[in-house]
Design a protein around this motif. Sequence first.
Motif, short mmCIF file in Angstrom:
data_model
loop_
_atom_site.label_atom_id
_atom_site.label_comp_id
_atom_site.label_asym_id
_atom_site.label_seq_id
_atom_site.Cartn_x
_atom_site.Cartn_y
_atom_site.Cartn_z
N ARG A 1 28.38 72.33 -79.56
CA ARG A 1 29.33 71.83 -80.55
C ARG A 1 28.72 71.86 -81.94
O ARG A 1 29.37 72.19 -82.92
N GLU B 1 40.90 72.29 -77.17
CA GLU B 1 40.13 72.02 -78.38
C GLU B 1 39.59 73.31 -78.99
O GLU B 1 39.59 73.47 -80.21
N GLN C 1 26.19 70.80 -74.05
CA GLN C 1 27.52 70.86 -74.66
C GLN C 1 27.48 70.35 -76.10
O GLN C 1 28.07 70.93 -76.99
N SER C 2 26.73 69.25 -76.31
CA SER C 2 26.69 68.71 -77.66
C SER C 2 25.90 69.65 -78.57
O SER C 2 26.21 69.77 -79.76
#
Lengths: 347, 287, 269
Positions: free
Chosen positions: B285, B176, B281-282
């Motif tokens: 992002r 990704e 992690q979010s």
Amino acid sequence: MSIQLSNITKQFGAFKALDNIHLDIPEGELVALLGPSGCGKTTLLRIIAGLEQADQGQVFLKGDNVTEQPVKNRQIGFVFQHYALFRHMTVFDNIAFGLRVKPRKQRPAETVIKQKVHDLLQLVQLDWLHDRFPDQLSGGQRQRIALARALAVEPSVLLLDEPFGALDASVRKDLRLWLRHLHHELNVTSIFVTHDQEEAMEVASQIVVLNHGKIEQKGTPSEIYDQPHSDFVSRFIGQTNVFKIEDHAHEWLKHTGIIIDEPQGIVAHVRPHNISVEKPSDPAKAPVTLRDWQHLGSLIRLELQRDDQTASPTTIYAEMPNEQFKALALNKGDRVAMRIKHAHWFN
Amino acid sequence: MHVTSSKPLSGNPGVALTDPAWVRWSLVGVSIAVISLFLILPLATVLIEALSKGWQAYASSLTLPDTLAAMRLTLLTAAITVPLTTVFGVSAAWAIARFDFRGKSLLTTLIDLPFSVSPVIAGLIYVLIFGAKGWFGPWLSEHDIKVIFAVPGIVLATLFVTFPFVARELIPLMQEIGHEEEEAALSLGASGWQTFFKVTLPNIKWGLLYGVLLCNARAMGEFGAVSVVSGHIRGLTNTLPLHVEVSYNEYDFVGAFASASVLASLAVLTLIFKTLLEWKQSQDRKA
Amino acid sequence: MPGFRPALGFTLLYLALIVLIPLSAMLLKSLQLTADQFWNILTSKRVLASFEISFGAALLAAGIAAVLGFIIAWTLVRYPFPGKKLFDALIDLPFALPTAVAGIVLATLYEPRGWIGQWLGEVFGLKVAYQPLGIVVALIFIGLPFVVRTIEPVLQEFDSAMEEAAASLGANRWQAFSKVIVPNILPAAITGFALAFARGVGEYGSVIFIAGNMPYVSEVVPLLIITKLEQYDYAGATAIGMTMLVLSFVLLLIINSLQWWVRRRSGQL
Ligand SMILES: Nc1ncnc2c1ncn2[C@@H]1O[C@H](COP(=O)(O)OP(=O)(O)OP(=O)(O)O)[C@@H](O)[C@H]1O
Ligand SMILES: [Mg+2]
């Protein structure tokens, strides 16, 4: 079927999305709900549909108070902004859905459903796509299938949320005209949401201009264009030159013959086609200079600039037919005479 | 077709999406009941049973030599398997997410294979190779090397069951992220290792940690595979989960649940870190 | 980009050493058996019974987990309720909790004198522990997070405008649910079911404490393999292990094609 809204108010937390809306839409109209982003168009449409509950006020369809009725009992057809086609069903099954979920007693026989779906597919000119899935269609095709699906249950009101919003410009133009013709054919009372004023003018028989959750004006496209009730509507619909009387000393305007009438407010809004431009009798006394022009098809748009303003020159736009412009034989930098034929005054 | 919701997801759903209150409450009731009965109650039971004879008994059973030995073995096993699985995971992700080659999808499938193999089979295969009657059994006993019923067997079985944990997190993540940043670093003259440590690693750190965390939880908690190869020799080849079993089967319930409480705390810690990492992690992002 | 050869080389070497060579050792071992031997091992009553128990219990448990997991995922995504964040985080507990711990806790709770077992016995006259039912309970515990975690994201991504469209076309809530939501969630639900099932068939730790492990009644395949190994019956263990491996692959293959078929039928391929 006529639609009446009385005193509709909707709040999201502390934010007032709709503020005391009254609206009367007679049977058979094609109404555009027009306004800038976030002004509450979608919310209003969803309240009419019963997808959202108003905090206050009533919704009447054909005179019946349906405020407490859930969406499935309101007999409306709703076309969603992103179409919301059922991804797991073919085009055919999508259109047949509304017929197949009817209570057993009212449900038509499968052969009747089949006939009806094919009739609708022919109406939207997409019969050849009946066994495709939504993912296999183009945007414009999805749009028309969504419309056919909504029409299958023979709604008495058709509500469309930005029906052309997700399409590219050329498809959009085609579909606009097509929607207008379809409305002629079916004559279902319809409301569509748009934030494109050109689209509203071109398609609708009535326009409702919404701003900050309030109705600014309602009327035919020509009424809205020619007689804007407010400063907001005048700016929002079409192009407008704004003259503030404080800046443009009225004396100067009168002296140069730009305005003949007495002022009726402190701000004058002037449509470009309401400004006439002529060759001056005495160039030295002419008040404005022609900076540039653009071809807009059959019209020419002129960019004019006031001579007495050098610090921050405001551009004045005027429009005239092509031939007339040719006949004047003007060049860039020419000083020209200008006259305001008609202005809207606001305070 | 990429479908976007026509209205903000926050806030209340439209009336057409609102289910009747009785439906809502009975479904929420079912969920809460299932979660309480299946997840919360068991956690509580571990503590209650462990402390059923008081703190004294709890503490003394945790400090028994056999318990301590089991803890040491569990830590040792994790200390060997987690780094190996991590190195493997990173190199597999580097190969799969950064290059195209024939058989790539087969390789990806094979990496996931241990997930679908029963842990008992994971133990069995090593017994077949290294066991007394296995392929190398005679040779090993001649040279007096013990694999089965010894630490190496436990480590091997744990390596098998934790095999995919890190790779599985990293491969999709690195795919990704893409390789533009790494190419930029290389074009600026960085060496391969510099690129990895200065560009790749910072980008994948939360995902990597996440994989390591899950791998560690499994390594410390593995039971079936280890059970097959361990031989259950007290004080020598019992990991903590095996020690739980042995104590339980000897009706030493306080001992069993005391050890279980250590493992359960590990699980709860894992969940807390996992939630934290998912949140991190979010955040990354979004940034 | 550098590092292809070393990375791939190490990956393949490690894969071969830890996974492929050991697994092929089992294959080789089972090839050493004659067809007759293989057949005799597999058709012994005890082995057949354990296969029936393992696959039956895993199937039933995965089915129940699928239903409960769907309800939990649904409430977590759709409804606000107090403590939701905590409940959501707890769903992963069976992933993180060592299976031996789960095993002894479930056995303690469901045994006839345990908190739940006592109640079930008194109110329903139901025995769970040391019965096949006990295996099902343990496998539901193990399978639940697989279902919840596969359905949850799909439900979150689900375009609720589709539901509103169904309502605007006259569908009642149940019709919108069964004709629009369920078909869109089904592939994920099948995946969750398959994962729970595959895990359940091979599950050992959480099962053996609650199962009672009576041959012919509540003995699962993994336990039988261990029993054979303890008797140094490598051939028996290998034949059973190999069969279990093949059977679960075949079942997964079937489930995958089922899923492929569902997706295809619903235009998602
Ligand atoms: N469910 C909701 N919760 C909170 N606020 C909302 C919700 N739905 C709409 N709003 C707010 O209400 C206002 C009106 O929203 P609405 O969707 O009706 O705007 P709109 O006129 O359709 O805009 P656009 O042209 O961008 O679609 C916006 O400011 C929006 O942020
Ligand atoms: Mg909108």
